[in-house]
Scaffold this motif. Structure first.
Motif, mmCIF file in Angstrom:
data_model
loop_
_atom_site.group_PDB
_atom_site.id
_atom_site.type_symbol
_atom_site.label_atom_id
_atom_site.label_comp_id
_atom_site.label_asym_id
_atom_site.label_seq_id
_atom_site.Cartn_x
_atom_site.Cartn_y
_atom_site.Cartn_z
ATOM 1 N N PRO A 31 0.816 -1.221 0.000
ATOM 2 C CA PRO A 31 0.000 0.000 0.000
ATOM 3 C C PRO A 31 0.853 1.277 0.000
ATOM 4 O O PRO A 31 0.360 2.356 -0.299
ATOM 5 C CB PRO A 31 -0.805 -0.113 1.291
ATOM 6 N N GLU A 32 2.141 1.127 0.330
ATOM 7 C CA GLU A 32 3.061 2.265 0.292
ATOM 8 C C GLU A 32 4.423 1.793 -0.194
ATOM 9 O O GLU A 32 4.921 0.754 0.236
ATOM 10 C CB GLU A 32 3.205 2.915 1.665
ATOM 11 N N LEU A 33 5.006 2.556 -1.105
ATOM 12 C CA LEU A 33 6.341 2.276 -1.608
ATOM 13 C C LEU A 33 7.273 3.418 -1.214
ATOM 14 O O LEU A 33 6.849 4.574 -1.152
ATOM 15 C CB LEU A 33 6.332 2.134 -3.126
ATOM 16 N N VAL A 34 8.536 3.096 -0.971
ATOM 17 C CA VAL A 34 9.528 4.116 -0.618
ATOM 18 C C VAL A 34 10.482 4.289 -1.794
ATOM 19 O O VAL A 34 11.091 3.325 -2.272
ATOM 20 C CB VAL A 34 10.309 3.730 0.651
ATOM 21 N N PHE A 35 10.585 5.526 -2.245
ATOM 22 C CA PHE A 35 11.523 5.899 -3.306
ATOM 23 C C PHE A 35 12.620 6.734 -2.664
ATOM 24 O O PHE A 35 12.344 7.767 -2.063
ATOM 25 C CB PHE A 35 10.806 6.708 -4.391
ATOM 26 N N ALA A 36 13.866 6.298 -2.798
ATOM 27 C CA ALA A 36 14.980 7.000 -2.155
ATOM 28 C C ALA A 36 15.903 7.623 -3.186
ATOM 29 O O ALA A 36 16.115 7.084 -4.271
ATOM 30 C CB ALA A 36 15.772 6.052 -1.263
ATOM 31 N N LYS A 37 16.462 8.751 -2.801
ATOM 32 C CA LYS A 37 17.398 9.484 -3.660
ATOM 33 C C LYS A 37 18.647 9.807 -2.850
ATOM 34 O O LYS A 37 18.556 10.268 -1.711
ATOM 35 C CB LYS A 37 16.746 10.774 -4.147
ATOM 36 N N VAL A 38 19.820 9.560 -3.451
ATOM 37 C CA VAL A 38 21.064 9.913 -2.751
ATOM 38 C C VAL A 38 21.182 11.434 -2.672
ATOM 39 O O VAL A 38 20.673 12.154 -3.535
ATOM 40 C CB VAL A 38 22.299 9.323 -3.461
ATOM 41 N N PRO A 39 21.859 11.955 -1.638
ATOM 42 C CA PRO A 39 21.926 13.407 -1.433
ATOM 43 C C PRO A 39 23.018 14.077 -2.260
ATOM 44 O O PRO A 39 24.026 14.554 -1.724
ATOM 45 C CB PRO A 39 22.221 13.512 0.066
ATOM 46 N N ASP A 40 22.825 14.126 -3.589
ATOM 47 C CA ASP A 40 23.855 14.765 -4.410
ATOM 48 C C ASP A 40 23.713 16.283 -4.433
ATOM 49 O O ASP A 40 24.567 16.981 -4.957
ATOM 50 C CB ASP A 40 23.866 14.204 -5.827
ATOM 51 N N GLU A 41 22.607 16.795 -3.872
ATOM 52 C CA GLU A 41 22.447 18.234 -3.647
ATOM 53 C C GLU A 41 21.763 18.415 -2.303
ATOM 54 O O GLU A 41 21.468 17.441 -1.619
ATOM 55 C CB GLU A 41 21.643 18.890 -4.780
ATOM 56 N N ASN A 42 21.492 19.658 -1.895
ATOM 57 C CA ASN A 42 20.891 19.858 -0.579
ATOM 58 C C ASN A 42 19.475 19.292 -0.543
ATOM 59 O O ASN A 42 18.835 19.080 -1.579
ATOM 60 C CB ASN A 42 20.911 21.331 -0.178
ATOM 61 N N ALA A 43 18.976 19.028 0.662
ATOM 62 C CA ALA A 43 17.701 18.332 0.833
ATOM 63 C C ALA A 43 16.533 19.071 0.198
ATOM 64 O O ALA A 43 15.655 18.458 -0.417
ATOM 65 C CB ALA A 43 17.437 18.100 2.320
ATOM 66 N N SER A 44 16.495 20.388 0.334
ATOM 67 C CA SER A 44 15.370 21.142 -0.235
ATOM 68 C C SER A 44 15.395 21.074 -1.757
ATOM 69 O O SER A 44 14.341 20.946 -2.398
ATOM 70 C CB SER A 44 15.416 22.599 0.236
ATOM 71 N N GLY A 45 16.592 21.116 -2.356
ATOM 72 C CA GLY A 45 16.704 21.012 -3.803
ATOM 73 C C GLY A 45 16.251 19.650 -4.299
ATOM 74 O O GLY A 45 15.553 19.540 -5.312
ATOM 75 N N THR A 46 16.651 18.591 -3.580
ATOM 76 C CA THR A 46 16.243 17.238 -3.958
ATOM 77 C C THR A 46 14.735 17.079 -3.830
ATOM 78 O O THR A 46 14.087 16.475 -4.694
ATOM 79 C CB THR A 46 16.958 16.200 -3.082
ATOM 80 N N THR A 47 14.157 17.634 -2.759
ATOM 81 C CA THR A 47 12.710 17.552 -2.555
ATOM 82 C C THR A 47 11.965 18.249 -3.690
ATOM 83 O O THR A 47 11.015 17.696 -4.263
ATOM 84 C CB THR A 47 12.320 18.189 -1.213
ATOM 85 N N ASP A 48 12.391 19.451 -4.026
ATOM 86 C CA ASP A 48 11.737 20.197 -5.098
ATOM 87 C C ASP A 48 11.856 19.469 -6.437
ATOM 88 O O ASP A 48 10.910 19.454 -7.233
ATOM 89 C CB ASP A 48 12.346 21.593 -5.233
ATOM 90 N N ARG A 49 13.001 18.864 -6.660
ATOM 91 C CA ARG A 49 13.268 18.227 -7.946
ATOM 92 C C ARG A 49 12.484 16.932 -8.124
ATOM 93 O O ARG A 49 11.997 16.616 -9.223
ATOM 94 C CB ARG A 49 14.771 17.958 -8.068
ATOM 95 N N TRP A 50 12.361 16.148 -7.042
ATOM 96 C CA TRP A 50 11.816 14.798 -7.167
ATOM 97 C C TRP A 50 10.380 14.612 -6.683
ATOM 98 O O TRP A 50 9.754 13.594 -6.999
ATOM 99 C CB TRP A 50 12.738 13.804 -6.465
ATOM 100 N N THR A 51 9.845 15.547 -5.917
ATOM 101 C CA THR A 51 8.472 15.386 -5.418
ATOM 102 C C THR A 51 7.436 15.257 -6.539
ATOM 103 O O THR A 51 6.550 14.384 -6.467
ATOM 104 C CB THR A 51 8.095 16.535 -4.465
ATOM 105 N N PRO A 52 7.481 16.072 -7.593
ATOM 106 C CA PRO A 52 6.496 15.885 -8.678
ATOM 107 C C PRO A 52 6.579 14.496 -9.315
ATOM 108 O O PRO A 52 5.548 13.916 -9.683
ATOM 109 C CB PRO A 52 6.860 16.985 -9.678
ATOM 110 N N PHE A 53 7.779 13.958 -9.429
ATOM 111 C CA PHE A 53 7.947 12.620 -9.994
ATOM 112 C C PHE A 53 7.332 11.561 -9.080
ATOM 113 O O PHE A 53 6.650 10.636 -9.536
ATOM 114 C CB PHE A 53 9.433 12.331 -10.207
ATOM 115 N N VAL A 54 7.577 11.679 -7.786
ATOM 116 C CA VAL A 54 7.027 10.726 -6.820
ATOM 117 C C VAL A 54 5.501 10.805 -6.813
ATOM 118 O O VAL A 54 4.808 9.772 -6.742
ATOM 119 C CB VAL A 54 7.622 10.984 -5.418
ATOM 120 N N ASP A 55 4.953 12.008 -6.901
ATOM 121 C CA ASP A 55 3.503 12.159 -6.983
ATOM 122 C C ASP A 55 2.958 11.502 -8.245
ATOM 123 O O ASP A 55 1.887 10.874 -8.226
ATOM 124 C CB ASP A 55 3.114 13.643 -6.961
#
Length: 304
Positions: A31-55
Protein backbone atom coordinates in the motif's frame (compact mmCIF):
# COMPACT_ATOMS: atom_id res chain seq x y z
CA UNK A 1 -23.32 -27.75 -24.06
CA UNK A 2 -20.11 -25.76 -24.23
CA UNK A 3 -18.95 -24.78 -27.70
CA UNK A 4 -15.54 -23.44 -28.73
CA UNK A 5 -16.60 -19.79 -28.59
CA UNK A 6 -17.94 -20.24 -25.09
CA UNK A 7 -14.69 -21.83 -23.95
CA UNK A 8 -12.55 -19.10 -25.55
CA UNK A 9 -14.70 -16.36 -24.08
CA UNK A 10 -14.47 -18.02 -20.67
CA UNK A 11 -10.70 -18.29 -20.93
CA UNK A 12 -10.39 -14.62 -21.88
CA UNK A 13 -12.58 -13.62 -18.94
CA UNK A 14 -10.45 -15.70 -16.56
CA UNK A 15 -7.25 -14.19 -17.99
CA UNK A 16 -8.59 -10.67 -17.56
CA UNK A 17 -9.72 -11.49 -14.04
CA UNK A 18 -6.29 -12.95 -13.26
CA UNK A 19 -4.49 -9.84 -14.52
CA UNK A 20 -6.80 -7.57 -12.55
CA UNK A 21 -6.45 -9.71 -9.43
CA UNK A 22 -2.66 -9.67 -9.77
CA UNK A 23 -2.67 -5.88 -9.98
CA UNK A 24 -4.90 -5.64 -6.95
CA UNK A 25 -2.63 -8.07 -5.12
CA UNK A 26 0.35 -5.71 -5.27
CA UNK A 27 -1.77 -2.83 -4.04
CA UNK A 28 -2.86 -4.91 -1.06
CA UNK A 29 0.68 -6.14 -0.33
CA UNK A 30 2.37 -2.81 -1.02
CA UNK A 31 0.00 0.00 0.00
CA UNK A 32 3.06 2.26 0.29
CA UNK A 33 6.34 2.28 -1.61
CA UNK A 34 9.53 4.12 -0.62
CA UNK A 35 11.52 5.90 -3.31
CA UNK A 36 14.98 7.00 -2.15
CA UNK A 37 17.40 9.48 -3.66
CA UNK A 38 21.06 9.91 -2.75
CA UNK A 39 21.93 13.41 -1.43
CA UNK A 40 23.85 14.76 -4.41
CA UNK A 41 22.45 18.23 -3.65
CA UNK A 42 20.89 19.86 -0.58
CA UNK A 43 17.70 18.33 0.83
CA UNK A 44 15.37 21.14 -0.23
CA UNK A 45 16.70 21.01 -3.80
CA UNK A 46 16.24 17.24 -3.96
CA UNK A 47 12.71 17.55 -2.56
CA UNK A 48 11.74 20.20 -5.10
CA UNK A 49 13.27 18.23 -7.95
CA UNK A 50 11.82 14.80 -7.17
CA UNK A 51 8.47 15.39 -5.42
CA UNK A 52 6.50 15.89 -8.68
CA UNK A 53 7.95 12.62 -9.99
CA UNK A 54 7.03 10.73 -6.82
CA UNK A 55 3.50 12.16 -6.98
CA UNK A 56 3.31 10.99 -10.60
CA UNK A 57 4.36 7.47 -9.57
CA UNK A 58 1.65 7.44 -6.89
CA UNK A 59 -1.00 8.25 -9.49
CA UNK A 60 0.30 5.75 -12.01
CA UNK A 61 0.69 2.87 -9.55
CA UNK A 62 -2.41 3.55 -7.47
CA UNK A 63 -0.47 3.35 -4.19
CA UNK A 64 1.27 5.92 -2.02
CA UNK A 65 4.91 6.54 -2.95
CA UNK A 66 7.01 8.29 -0.32
CA UNK A 67 10.17 10.22 -1.13
CA UNK A 68 13.09 9.54 1.20
CA UNK A 69 16.18 11.71 0.95
CA UNK A 70 19.04 9.85 2.57
CA UNK A 71 21.61 11.47 4.84
CA UNK A 72 24.38 9.84 2.85
CA UNK A 73 24.85 7.41 -0.02
CA UNK A 74 25.36 4.42 2.28
CA UNK A 75 21.90 4.91 3.80
CA UNK A 76 20.30 4.14 0.44
CA UNK A 77 22.44 1.03 0.04
CA UNK A 78 21.59 -0.19 3.54
CA UNK A 79 17.90 0.61 3.05
CA UNK A 80 17.76 -1.54 -0.05
CA UNK A 81 19.69 -4.36 1.62
CA UNK A 82 17.12 -4.32 4.42
CA UNK A 83 14.25 -4.23 1.93
CA UNK A 84 12.97 -0.90 3.31
CA UNK A 85 13.66 1.05 0.12
CA UNK A 86 11.68 -0.33 -2.79
CA UNK A 87 13.00 1.97 -5.53
CA UNK A 88 16.19 4.02 -5.61
CA UNK A 89 17.82 6.58 -7.86
CA UNK A 90 21.55 6.86 -7.34
CA UNK A 91 24.93 6.93 -9.00
CA UNK A 92 26.44 3.88 -10.70
CA UNK A 93 28.87 3.17 -7.85
CA UNK A 94 26.08 3.30 -5.24
CA UNK A 95 24.11 0.78 -7.29
CA UNK A 96 27.21 -1.40 -7.65
CA UNK A 97 27.89 -1.16 -3.90
CA UNK A 98 24.33 -2.24 -3.11
CA UNK A 99 24.63 -5.11 -5.58
CA UNK A 100 27.96 -6.49 -4.29
CA UNK A 101 26.85 -6.25 -0.66
CA UNK A 102 23.83 -8.45 -1.29
CA UNK A 103 20.92 -6.10 -1.97
CA UNK A 104 18.28 -7.87 -4.07
CA UNK A 105 18.01 -5.16 -6.71
CA UNK A 106 17.68 -4.75 -10.45
CA UNK A 107 18.30 -1.63 -12.54
CA UNK A 108 15.49 -0.93 -15.00
CA UNK A 109 15.93 2.66 -16.19
CA UNK A 110 18.92 4.85 -17.01
CA UNK A 111 19.37 8.58 -17.45
CA UNK A 112 20.14 9.86 -20.95
CA UNK A 113 22.22 12.99 -21.36
CA UNK A 114 21.07 15.86 -23.52
CA UNK A 115 23.43 14.85 -26.33
CA UNK A 116 21.93 11.35 -26.42
CA UNK A 117 24.79 9.58 -24.64
CA UNK A 118 24.18 7.31 -21.67
CA UNK A 119 27.25 8.53 -19.88
CA UNK A 120 28.84 11.39 -17.94
CA UNK A 121 32.23 12.38 -16.54
CA UNK A 122 34.10 13.04 -13.34
CA UNK A 123 35.81 16.42 -13.47
CA UNK A 124 38.15 18.24 -11.10
CA UNK A 125 37.32 21.87 -10.39
CA UNK A 126 39.68 24.57 -9.15
CA UNK A 127 39.07 28.29 -8.85
CA UNK A 128 39.50 30.03 -12.19
CA UNK A 129 42.10 32.46 -10.84
CA UNK A 130 44.45 29.81 -9.44
CA UNK A 131 47.61 28.69 -11.27
CA UNK A 132 46.86 24.94 -11.22
CA UNK A 133 46.94 23.35 -14.68
CA UNK A 134 46.61 19.66 -13.88
CA UNK A 135 46.12 17.30 -10.99
CA UNK A 136 49.82 16.96 -10.22
CA UNK A 137 50.01 20.69 -9.48
CA UNK A 138 47.89 20.05 -6.37
CA UNK A 139 50.55 18.26 -4.32
CA UNK A 140 50.20 19.26 -0.68
CA UNK A 141 46.84 20.97 -1.25
CA UNK A 142 43.39 20.14 0.16
CA UNK A 143 40.99 18.02 -1.89
CA UNK A 144 37.20 17.80 -1.63
CA UNK A 145 35.66 14.45 -2.50
CA UNK A 146 31.90 13.86 -2.30
CA UNK A 147 31.08 10.56 -0.58
CA UNK A 148 32.83 7.16 -0.41
CA UNK A 149 30.04 5.71 -2.56
CA UNK A 150 29.99 8.53 -5.11
CA UNK A 151 31.07 7.47 -8.60
CA UNK A 152 32.31 10.78 -10.00
CA UNK A 153 33.09 12.21 -6.56
CA UNK A 154 35.28 9.40 -5.22
CA UNK A 155 35.57 6.04 -6.98
CA UNK A 156 36.46 7.17 -10.50
CA UNK A 157 38.88 9.84 -9.14
CA UNK A 158 40.66 7.27 -6.98
CA UNK A 159 40.94 4.87 -9.91
CA UNK A 160 42.30 7.65 -12.15
CA UNK A 161 44.78 8.85 -9.53
CA UNK A 162 46.03 5.32 -9.00
CA UNK A 163 46.76 5.07 -12.73
CA UNK A 164 48.75 8.32 -12.42
CA UNK A 165 50.78 6.88 -9.55
CA UNK A 166 49.15 9.22 -7.00
CA UNK A 167 48.27 8.03 -3.49
CA UNK A 168 45.64 10.61 -2.43
CA UNK A 169 46.21 10.13 1.30
CA UNK A 170 49.88 11.10 1.01
CA UNK A 171 49.74 13.37 -2.04
CA UNK A 172 47.22 15.83 -0.61
CA UNK A 173 47.54 17.69 2.67
CA UNK A 174 43.93 16.87 3.55
CA UNK A 175 40.99 15.01 1.98
CA UNK A 176 37.50 16.18 2.90
CA UNK A 177 34.35 14.19 2.20
CA UNK A 178 31.88 17.02 1.57
CA UNK A 179 28.74 14.85 1.62
CA UNK A 180 27.23 16.14 -1.63
CA UNK A 181 28.36 17.44 -5.00
CA UNK A 182 27.11 20.90 -4.08
CA UNK A 183 29.04 20.93 -0.83
CA UNK A 184 32.22 19.90 -2.66
CA UNK A 185 31.94 22.93 -4.96
CA UNK A 186 31.16 25.16 -1.99
CA UNK A 187 34.29 23.80 -0.30
CA UNK A 188 36.38 25.22 -3.15
CA UNK A 189 34.33 28.40 -3.23
CA UNK A 190 34.97 29.05 0.45
CA UNK A 191 38.61 27.97 0.42
CA UNK A 192 38.20 24.82 2.51
CA UNK A 193 39.54 22.87 -0.43
CA UNK A 194 41.78 23.82 -3.34
CA UNK A 195 40.02 21.43 -5.73
CA UNK A 196 36.90 19.27 -5.85
CA UNK A 197 35.74 16.33 -7.95
CA UNK A 198 32.23 16.54 -9.38
CA UNK A 199 29.87 15.28 -12.09
CA UNK A 200 29.74 16.84 -15.55
CA UNK A 201 27.51 15.75 -18.45
CA UNK A 202 28.50 18.14 -21.22
CA UNK A 203 28.96 21.86 -21.85
CA UNK A 204 25.24 22.42 -21.24
CA UNK A 205 24.77 20.51 -17.99
CA UNK A 206 26.74 19.77 -14.84
CA UNK A 207 26.31 20.09 -11.11
CA UNK A 208 28.09 23.45 -11.31
CA UNK A 209 25.64 24.77 -13.92
CA UNK A 210 22.71 23.60 -11.79
CA UNK A 211 24.19 25.48 -8.86
CA UNK A 212 24.60 28.55 -11.06
CA UNK A 213 20.92 28.40 -12.02
CA UNK A 214 20.08 28.39 -8.30
CA UNK A 215 22.48 31.29 -7.65
CA UNK A 216 24.63 29.10 -5.42
CA UNK A 217 27.80 29.62 -7.47
CA UNK A 218 29.10 31.37 -10.57
CA UNK A 219 30.27 28.90 -13.20
CA UNK A 220 32.87 31.30 -14.51
CA UNK A 221 34.60 31.29 -11.11
CA UNK A 222 35.73 27.68 -11.68
CA UNK A 223 37.94 25.84 -14.12
CA UNK A 224 38.25 22.13 -15.00
CA UNK A 225 41.76 20.68 -14.88
CA UNK A 226 40.86 16.97 -15.21
CA UNK A 227 38.12 15.02 -17.00
CA UNK A 228 37.69 11.24 -16.71
CA UNK A 229 36.76 8.69 -19.32
CA UNK A 230 33.02 8.28 -19.93
CA UNK A 231 31.08 6.76 -17.01
CA UNK A 232 27.78 4.92 -17.55
CA UNK A 233 24.87 7.10 -16.44
CA UNK A 234 22.93 6.76 -13.20
CA UNK A 235 20.37 3.96 -12.86
CA UNK A 236 17.01 3.60 -11.17
CA UNK A 237 16.61 0.19 -9.54
CA UNK A 238 13.89 -1.70 -7.71
CA UNK A 239 13.88 -4.68 -5.38
CA UNK A 240 13.77 -7.97 -7.27
CA UNK A 241 11.35 -9.28 -4.63
CA UNK A 242 8.56 -6.97 -5.78
CA UNK A 243 5.67 -8.65 -7.63
CA UNK A 244 6.13 -8.87 -11.39
CA UNK A 245 2.97 -6.85 -11.96
CA UNK A 246 4.34 -4.04 -9.79
CA UNK A 247 7.74 -4.09 -11.51
CA UNK A 248 6.02 -3.94 -14.91
CA UNK A 249 3.91 -1.00 -13.76
CA UNK A 250 7.01 0.79 -12.44
CA UNK A 251 8.92 0.28 -15.68
CA UNK A 252 6.00 1.57 -17.71
CA UNK A 253 5.55 4.62 -15.50
CA UNK A 254 9.23 5.60 -15.38
CA UNK A 255 10.05 4.98 -19.03
CA UNK A 256 7.06 7.05 -20.09
CA UNK A 257 7.16 9.88 -17.54
CA UNK A 258 8.56 12.41 -20.03
CA UNK A 259 5.46 11.86 -22.20
CA UNK A 260 2.87 11.23 -19.50
CA UNK A 261 3.91 14.07 -17.20
CA UNK A 262 6.43 16.41 -18.86
CA UNK A 263 6.26 18.83 -15.93
CA UNK A 264 7.34 16.14 -13.47
CA UNK A 265 10.20 15.04 -15.73
CA UNK A 266 11.38 18.58 -16.37
CA UNK A 267 11.31 19.36 -12.66
CA UNK A 268 14.12 16.80 -12.33
CA UNK A 269 16.25 17.71 -15.32
CA UNK A 270 15.15 21.23 -16.28
CA UNK A 271 15.04 20.30 -19.95
CA UNK A 272 18.73 19.31 -19.95
CA UNK A 273 18.33 15.55 -20.33
CA UNK A 274 16.38 13.12 -22.53
CA UNK A 275 13.76 10.57 -21.35
CA UNK A 276 14.77 7.51 -19.35
CA UNK A 277 15.43 4.33 -21.34
CA UNK A 278 15.56 0.69 -20.27
CA UNK A 279 18.76 -0.77 -18.85
CA UNK A 280 20.02 -4.03 -17.34
CA UNK A 281 22.71 -5.02 -14.85
CA UNK A 282 25.11 -5.87 -17.68
CA UNK A 283 25.74 -2.17 -18.37
CA UNK A 284 26.99 -1.75 -14.77
CA UNK A 285 29.38 -4.70 -14.62
CA UNK A 286 32.39 -2.42 -15.31
CA UNK A 287 31.34 -0.25 -12.35
CA UNK A 288 31.13 -3.33 -10.13
CA UNK A 289 34.72 -4.10 -11.12
CA UNK A 290 35.67 -0.47 -10.46
CA UNK A 291 34.46 -0.45 -6.85
CA UNK A 292 36.09 -3.82 -6.22
CA UNK A 293 39.36 -2.31 -7.46
CA UNK A 294 38.97 0.73 -5.19
CA UNK A 295 38.16 -1.57 -2.26
CA UNK A 296 41.39 -3.46 -2.90
CA UNK A 297 43.32 -0.18 -2.89
CA UNK A 298 41.87 0.63 0.54
CA UNK A 299 42.76 -2.83 1.89
CA UNK A 300 46.33 -2.54 0.66
CA UNK A 301 46.62 0.92 2.19
CA UNK A 302 45.38 -0.32 5.59
CA UNK A 303 47.71 -3.32 5.47
CA UNK A 304 50.79 -1.26 4.63
Amino acid sequence: MLDRRTLVAGAMTLAAFGTCAQAQDYKASYPELVFAKVPDENASGTTDRWTPFVDYLSRQLGVKVTLRIANDYAAVVEGQRAGNIHIAMYGPASYARAYVTGAKIEPFAIEVSGDGTKGYYSVLYVKADTPYKDLKDLAGKNLCLVDPNSTSGNNVPRYAMNKMGIDPETFFSKIVYAGSHENAVIGVQQGTCDAAFNWWNDEKESNLLRMARKNMAKAEDFRIIFKSDLIVNSPMAYLTTLPESLKAALRNAVLNVATNDPAAFNAIYEGKQLPFVAVTHKEYEPVVELIKFVDELRKKKRAS
